[in-house]
Write a protein that holds these residues in place. Structure first.
Motif, PDB file in Angstrom:
ATOM      1  N   ALA A   1     -14.294  -0.909  10.683  1.00 62.03           N
ATOM      2  CA  ALA A   1     -14.693  -0.136  11.862  1.00 62.03           C
ATOM      3  C   ALA A   1     -14.947  -1.031  13.072  1.00 62.03           C
ATOM      4  N   ALA A   2     -15.567  -2.193  12.853  1.00 62.12           N
ATOM      5  CA  ALA A   2     -15.853  -3.098  13.973  1.00 62.12           C
ATOM      6  C   ALA A   2     -14.559  -3.599  14.603  1.00 62.12           C
ATOM      7  N   ARG A   3     -13.602  -3.921  13.766  1.00 61.41           N
ATOM      8  CA  ARG A   3     -12.309  -4.394  14.283  1.00 61.41           C
ATOM      9  C   ARG A   3     -11.612  -3.302  15.080  1.00 61.41           C
ATOM     10  N   TYR A   4     -11.593  -2.089  14.548  1.00 57.98           N
ATOM     11  CA  TYR A   4     -10.957  -0.978  15.251  1.00 57.98           C
ATOM     12  C   TYR A   4     -11.666  -0.693  16.571  1.00 57.98           C
ATOM     13  N   GLN A   5     -12.980  -0.773  16.546  1.00 59.35           N
ATOM     14  CA  GLN A   5     -13.757  -0.529  17.761  1.00 59.35           C
ATOM     15  C   GLN A   5     -13.402  -1.540  18.843  1.00 59.35           C
ATOM     16  N   LEU A   6     -13.300  -2.813  18.484  1.00 60.28           N
ATOM     17  CA  LEU A   6     -12.950  -3.833  19.468  1.00 60.28           C
ATOM     18  C   LEU A   6     -11.538  -3.633  19.989  1.00 60.28           C
ATOM     19  N   MET A   7     -10.629  -3.215  19.118  1.00 64.92           N
ATOM     20  CA  MET A   7      -9.234  -3.057  19.502  1.00 64.92           C
ATOM     21  C   MET A   7      -9.001  -1.854  20.397  1.00 64.92           C
ATOM     22  N   ASN A   8      -9.740  -0.769  20.164  1.00 63.64           N
ATOM     23  CA  ASN A   8      -9.328   0.510  20.745  1.00 63.64           C
ATOM     24  C   ASN A   8     -10.407   1.306  21.469  1.00 63.64           C
ATOM     25  N   GLN A   9     -11.651   0.871  21.417  1.00 60.27           N
ATOM     26  CA  GLN A   9     -12.709   1.664  22.017  1.00 60.27           C
ATOM     27  C   GLN A   9     -13.524   0.820  23.001  1.00 60.27           C
ATOM     28  N   PRO A  10     -14.056   1.442  24.049  1.00 64.95           N
ATOM     29  CA  PRO A  10     -14.831   0.687  25.057  1.00 64.95           C
ATOM     30  C   PRO A  10     -16.244   0.388  24.566  1.00 64.95           C
ATOM     31  N   ALA A  11     -16.322  -0.382  23.479  1.00 65.20           N
ATOM     32  CA  ALA A  11     -17.630  -0.656  22.882  1.00 65.20           C
ATOM     33  C   ALA A  11     -18.401  -1.720  23.643  1.00 65.20           C
ATOM     34  N   LEU A  12     -17.695  -2.549  24.398  1.00 61.38           N
ATOM     35  CA  LEU A  12     -18.316  -3.669  25.117  1.00 61.38           C
ATOM     36  C   LEU A  12     -17.974  -3.546  26.596  1.00 61.38           C
ATOM     37  N   PRO A  13     -18.828  -2.912  27.380  1.00 61.30           N
ATOM     38  CA  PRO A  13     -18.484  -2.631  28.785  1.00 61.30           C
ATOM     39  C   PRO A  13     -18.226  -3.879  29.617  1.00 61.30           C
ATOM     40  N   ASP A  14     -18.753  -5.025  29.220  1.00 59.30           N
ATOM     41  CA  ASP A  14     -18.560  -6.245  29.996  1.00 59.30           C
ATOM     42  C   ASP A  14     -17.349  -7.057  29.542  1.00 59.30           C
ATOM     43  N   PHE A  15     -16.650  -6.566  28.512  1.00 60.46           N
ATOM     44  CA  PHE A  15     -15.518  -7.335  27.988  1.00 60.46           C
ATOM     45  C   PHE A  15     -14.194  -6.704  28.361  1.00 60.46           C
ATOM     46  N   GLN A  16     -13.313  -7.525  28.903  1.00 62.29           N
ATOM     47  CA  GLN A  16     -11.926  -7.156  29.126  1.00 62.29           C
ATOM     48  C   GLN A  16     -11.065  -8.260  28.522  1.00 62.29           C
ATOM     49  N   PRO A  17     -10.099  -7.910  27.682  1.00 62.29           N
ATOM     50  CA  PRO A  17      -9.272  -8.965  27.089  1.00 62.29           C
ATOM     51  C   PRO A  17      -8.507  -9.723  28.167  1.00 62.29           C
ATOM     52  N   SER A  18      -8.317 -10.989  27.925  1.00 62.22           N
ATOM     53  CA  SER A  18      -7.534 -11.816  28.837  1.00 62.22           C
ATOM     54  C   SER A  18      -6.074 -11.377  28.801  1.00 62.22           C
ATOM     55  N   GLU A  19      -5.308 -11.891  29.730  1.00 58.31           N
ATOM     56  CA  GLU A  19      -3.879 -11.563  29.769  1.00 58.31           C
ATOM     57  C   GLU A  19      -3.199 -11.980  28.468  1.00 58.31           C
ATOM     58  N   THR A  20      -3.584 -13.138  27.949  1.00 58.58           N
ATOM     59  CA  THR A  20      -2.989 -13.613  26.698  1.00 58.58           C
ATOM     60  C   THR A  20      -3.358 -12.711  25.527  1.00 58.58           C
ATOM     61  N   ALA A  21      -4.633 -12.344  25.440  1.00 59.18           N
ATOM     62  CA  ALA A  21      -5.072 -11.476  24.348  1.00 59.18           C
ATOM     63  C   ALA A  21      -4.442 -10.088  24.473  1.00 59.18           C
ATOM     64  N   TYR A  22      -4.375  -9.573  25.688  1.00 57.36           N
ATOM     65  CA  TYR A  22      -3.780  -8.256  25.892  1.00 57.36           C
ATOM     66  C   TYR A  22      -2.307  -8.259  25.520  1.00 57.36           C
TER      67      TYR A  22
END
Length: 201
Positions: A107-128
């Motif tokens: 669930a934690a992995r899915y949340q990080l991948m697909n849900q706005p669980a961390l309002p201050d986090f945006q993946p970098s261009e490389t990660a995206y």
């Protein structure tokens, strides 16, 4: 005599430490939630002074960035291990089950991948880019079963995401929504005109 190239042991140790940091961050996220992941907590768990950890990741969001990339890399490995049958409906069901099982297993992995669980986090261009590569892999899989329009792909990702969310929210660890996947595939195929192999003969 074969001469092996010199190993960069320092780079190997650095990569091993980064891997340990990311794995520890996942452990924290799974046991206490993504919001509990901090550089101080990671350092405490692996026995590293926080300033030393900063030499590997300059911020908490840099750790999340590595986790985000790691998650989509794992998804790519799950897709790569598939051997899809020729029948389009069977192929769609298999790929859906692989994704569903991957998504609901952590669930934690899915949340990080697909849900706005961390309002201050945006993946970098490389990660995206790692996430986009898996979306394009999905697009390729869907094309092999006859789904080529963006509208149909949007419909499919919307309903499958909904099924994952329902499973995680209402029956974690169970099969209530997974058991409905064959019906979902049949309904979708009927809606977009995908016939079983040989049905047109």
């Amino acid at each position: 005599m074969t001469v092996l190239p010199n190993r960069d042991r320092r780079a190997e140790r650095r990569e091993a430490t980064r891997r340990e940091i990311v794995d520890t961050a996942w452990d924290i996220a799974r046991s206490e939630g993504l919001a509990a992941v901090t550089l101080r907590e990671i350092a405490n768990r692996i026995g590293m002074r926080p300033p030393s950890l900063y030499t590997h990741f300059e911020s908490k969001n840099a750790v999340f960035d590595a986790m985000f990339t790691d998650a989509y890399t794992q998804l790519g490995e799950a897709f790569a291990a598939m051997s899809l049958p020729d029948d389009p409906r069977a192929a769609l069901l298999m790929s859906t089950e692989v994704y569903f099982d991957f998504a609901t297993a952590d669930a934690a992995r899915y949340q990080l991948m697909n849900q706005p669980a961390l309002p201050d986090f945006q993946p970098s261009e490389t990660a995206y880019a790692a996430s986009l590569s898996q979306y394009e892999r999905l697009r390729s899989i869907m094309a092999t079963v006859g789904v080529t329009s963006q509208e149909d792909l949007d419909l499919w990702t919307g309903v499958t995401s909904g099924f994952v969310n329902q499973q995680l929210a209402n029956d974690p660890g169970g099969n209530r929504w997974r058991d409905q996947l064959p019906r979902l595939v049949d309904l979708f195929c009927h809606a977009v005109g995908i016939e079983p192999r040989g049905a047109e003969e």
